[in-house]
Design an enzyme around this catalytic site. Structure first.
Site, short mmCIF file in Angstrom:
data_model
loop_
_atom_site.label_atom_id
_atom_site.label_comp_id
_atom_site.label_asym_id
_atom_site.label_seq_id
_atom_site.Cartn_x
_atom_site.Cartn_y
_atom_site.Cartn_z
N CYS A 1 -4.32 -55.59 -0.83
CA CYS A 1 -3.38 -55.00 -0.60
C CYS A 1 -3.61 -53.32 -0.82
O CYS A 1 -2.57 -52.78 -1.23
CB CYS A 1 -2.10 -55.39 -1.11
SG CYS A 1 -2.20 -56.14 -2.96
N GLN B 1 -4.25 -61.98 -9.38
CA GLN B 1 -5.35 -62.48 -10.50
C GLN B 1 -5.18 -62.41 -11.86
O GLN B 1 -6.38 -63.53 -12.37
CB GLN B 1 -6.48 -60.59 -10.33
CG GLN B 1 -7.96 -61.02 -10.82
CD GLN B 1 -8.28 -59.19 -10.34
OE1 GLN B 1 -7.43 -59.12 -10.01
NE2 GLN B 1 -9.47 -59.47 -11.44
N HIS C 1 -8.06 -55.75 -4.86
CA HIS C 1 -7.53 -56.00 -3.67
C HIS C 1 -7.29 -55.38 -2.38
O HIS C 1 -6.49 -54.31 -2.58
CB HIS C 1 -6.23 -56.13 -4.85
CG HIS C 1 -6.49 -57.14 -5.72
ND1 HIS C 1 -5.12 -58.22 -6.45
CD2 HIS C 1 -7.11 -56.88 -6.73
CE1 HIS C 1 -6.34 -58.55 -6.74
NE2 HIS C 1 -6.89 -58.13 -7.95
N CYS D 1 -3.22 -62.80 -2.33
CA CYS D 1 -2.01 -61.81 -3.37
C CYS D 1 -1.13 -62.63 -3.63
O CYS D 1 -0.17 -62.49 -1.88
CB CYS D 1 -2.51 -60.44 -3.06
SG CYS D 1 -0.85 -59.46 -2.06
N GLU D 2 0.15 -63.55 -4.17
CA GLU D 2 1.00 -64.14 -3.84
C GLU D 2 2.45 -62.68 -3.21
O GLU D 2 3.41 -62.58 -3.08
CB GLU D 2 1.77 -64.38 -4.57
CG GLU D 2 2.26 -63.47 -6.35
CD GLU D 2 3.14 -65.02 -7.27
OE1 GLU D 2 2.38 -66.01 -7.58
OE2 GLU D 2 3.26 -64.53 -8.10
N HIS D 3 2.03 -61.31 -3.62
CA HIS D 3 3.23 -59.99 -3.16
C HIS D 3 3.01 -59.91 -2.03
O HIS D 3 4.32 -59.79 -1.06
CB HIS D 3 2.97 -58.97 -3.97
CG HIS D 3 3.57 -59.36 -5.28
ND1 HIS D 3 1.73 -59.08 -6.14
CD2 HIS D 3 4.00 -60.12 -6.57
CE1 HIS D 3 2.26 -59.61 -8.39
NE2 HIS D 3 3.78 -60.23 -7.42
N HIS D 4 1.85 -59.85 -1.19
CA HIS D 4 1.90 -59.36 0.33
C HIS D 4 1.17 -60.15 0.52
O HIS D 4 0.97 -60.25 2.60
CB HIS D 4 0.54 -58.06 0.21
CG HIS D 4 1.07 -56.88 -0.37
ND1 HIS D 4 1.16 -56.92 -2.46
CD2 HIS D 4 2.37 -56.22 -0.49
CE1 HIS D 4 2.10 -55.99 -2.61
NE2 HIS D 4 2.60 -55.11 -1.63
#
Ligand SMILES: [Zn+2]
Length: 198
Positions: free
Chosen positions: A158, A128, A156, A87-90
């Site tokens: 995260c 996603q 996920h 995931c690009e956030h975490h």
């Protein structure tokens, strides 16, 4: 699945990322000189390059390399394609399954290429929703089928390991183009991917 492992690492990138990982590990409170961990920054630098190798691969080229003229015009489905992404956030993993269908329009594509393009898009920093869309548009623009459908079900880390800790939640995303925008075709596809054919 038969395809080449990413074994060649960029020396400059490895060195640069390794130094950053040393600093991250120290900042988190670990002793970076400890025996078990002394090589971890380099291993992590290589692992991250492997997990993001999709930036250096062209999925449209992969499809174009295996397109064949064929009159078959029924639905082609490849379901339960294993998927691992970050995931690009975490920068934590999300993983699950992709299901892909298309209706040929004069060309079919080698079936092993669909899991490959899933990998190419998954091995980047992703969300996603965009991953679903990337796969859908790549097939639509390259193969130009009468219709294409992509469904992804993923968990996920995260969400599972931190924050809300919803450990059993699965996120489903989907995209449909062409004939799959018709409710009957879409329903048929969804019935087939959920049916136990065993
Ligand atoms: Zn996340």
């Amino acid at each position: 699945m038969l395809y080449k492992n990413f074994e060649e690492y960029n020396i400059d990138v490895t060195e640069e990322v390794k130094e950053k990982f040393e600093s991250i590990i120290e900042n988190l409170g670990e002793d970076v000189k400890r025996e078990g961990i002394v090589k971890t920054p380099e291993r992590a630098a290589k692992a991250m390059q492997f997990l993001t190798q999709g930036y250096h691969q062209d999925p449209a080229d992969i499809l174009k390399g295996a397109m064949f003229k064929e009159d078959y015009d029924d639905m082609v489905i490849v379901k339960d394609i294993e998927l691992y992404s970050l995931c690009e956030h975490h920068m934590l993993p999300f993983f699950g399954k992709a299901h892909i269908a298309y209706i040929p329009n004069g060309h079919i594509v080698g079936l092993s290429k669909l899991p490959r393009i899933v990998d190419v898009f998954a091995r980047r920093l992703q969300v996603q929703e965009r991953l679903t869309h990337d796969i859908l548009e790549c097939i639509n623009n390259t193969l130009k089928p009468k219709g294409v459908a992509v469904v992804i079900e993923a968990s996920h880390m995260c969400m599972m390991m931190r924050g809300v800790q919803k450990q059993n939640s699965v996120t489903t995303t989907s995209g449909f183009r062409g004939q799959f925008e018709k409710i009957e075709t879409r329903t048929e596809f969804l019935r087939l991917i959920t049916a136990d054919l065993g």
